[in-house]
Scaffold this motif. Structure first.
Motif, PDB file in Angstrom:
ATOM      1  N   LYS A 141       0.822  -1.199   0.000  1.00  0.00           N
ATOM      2  CA  LYS A 141       0.000   0.000   0.000  1.00  0.00           C
ATOM      3  C   LYS A 141       0.862   1.258   0.000  1.00  0.00           C
ATOM      4  O   LYS A 141       1.925   1.296   0.615  1.00  0.00           O
ATOM      5  N   ALA A 146      -5.210   0.181   4.111  1.00  0.00           N
ATOM      6  CA  ALA A 146      -4.926  -0.992   3.285  1.00  0.00           C
ATOM      7  C   ALA A 146      -5.989  -1.214   2.221  1.00  0.00           C
ATOM      8  O   ALA A 146      -5.758  -1.975   1.271  1.00  0.00           O
ATOM      9  N   THR A 150      -4.989  -0.205  -2.309  1.00  0.00           N
ATOM     10  CA  THR A 150      -4.808  -1.514  -2.940  1.00  0.00           C
ATOM     11  C   THR A 150      -6.141  -2.001  -3.509  1.00  0.00           C
ATOM     12  O   THR A 150      -7.170  -1.324  -3.413  1.00  0.00           O
TER      13      THR A 150
END
Length: 231
Positions: A141, A146, A150
């Motif tokens: 990332k 996160a 992503t």
């Protein structure tokens, strides 16, 4: 005090106690966030200046918590989740470019957050006890969250995951950002208190109070294992 009454902010002082979450193994994933070499590496204190030694000492409680609690208890959870065939997923801060030009603004800000972590270098790797095994997913990332940085949300949805159990660092930064993103995407989120850490205990506990009961439920690893029947 149990997880049902702990970490309550002023918003939730009088809220009813929540029911135990239904964490079906096939719909649950453990997400380990940013427990990387760069954050656990320490210089030799003997060669430090007075100012450097003061910073070293200020971070000692964090490193002790990581060594004595967060890393071993997160490893224990990983072993239990793997034993029961429950998804284990990892996220780490890293750059795809050598100069980090694709990083988000928050990761380019001057000061402590401005770390350049090329993805193949040792500092950006997850610590040895918490490495993925087999075909477990690890996302790279370039933002705090996160999910935002992503395709993790897509992969979780594709795997049928509805519940995400979060461990990692730092509670008040990347863990919190990830938890909020997961909640906004309507995942059920558990934060494991003794598998997380911030730069200070004060920041750690205050952030858990802020996110508990609205973005997630905060509980200990022992409480989580008992609820899931993996203790």
């Amino acid at each position: 005090m149990s997880w049902k009454t702990a970490y309550r902010s002023i918003y939730y002082q009088d809220a009813p106690e929540p029911e135990d979450p239904q964490l079906a193994f096939a719909e649950t994933a453990l997400l380990v966030i940013d427990i990387q070499n760069t954050y656990l590496d320490r210089p030799d204190p003997a060669g430090l200046s007075d100012a450097e030694r003061a910073r070293y000492d200020a971070w000692t409680p964090f490193h002790e918590r990581m060594r004595d609690m967060v890393v071993p208890r997160t490893r224990d959870l990983l072993e239990r989740f793997r034993k029961h065939g429950i998804e284990c997923v990892f996220a780490r801060i890293a750059t795809h470019t050598r100069d980090g030009r694709e990083r988000s603004l928050s990761q380019k800000m001057p000061g402590w957050n401005n770390l350049l972590l090329p993805k193949d270098d040792w500092p950006s790797q997850l610590v040895d006890p918490l490495q993925p095994t087999g075909d477990e997913i690890c996302v790279i990332k370039t933002t705090d969250s996160a999910l935002t940085g992503t395709n993790l949300r897509l992969m979780l949805n594709n795997m049928g995951i509805r519940n995400v159990v979060c461990c990692g660092i730092f509670t008040d930064q990347c863990v919190s950002s990830t938890v909020r993103s997961l909640a906004d995407e309507s995942f059920n989120v558990i934060v494991v208190e003794d598998c997380c850490a911030a730069g200070s205990d004060e920041l750690h506990h205050k952030e858990l109070e802020i996110i508990n009961m609205i973005y997630c439920h905060v509980m200990s690893s022992a409480e989580l294992k008992a609820i899931m029947g993996i203790d």
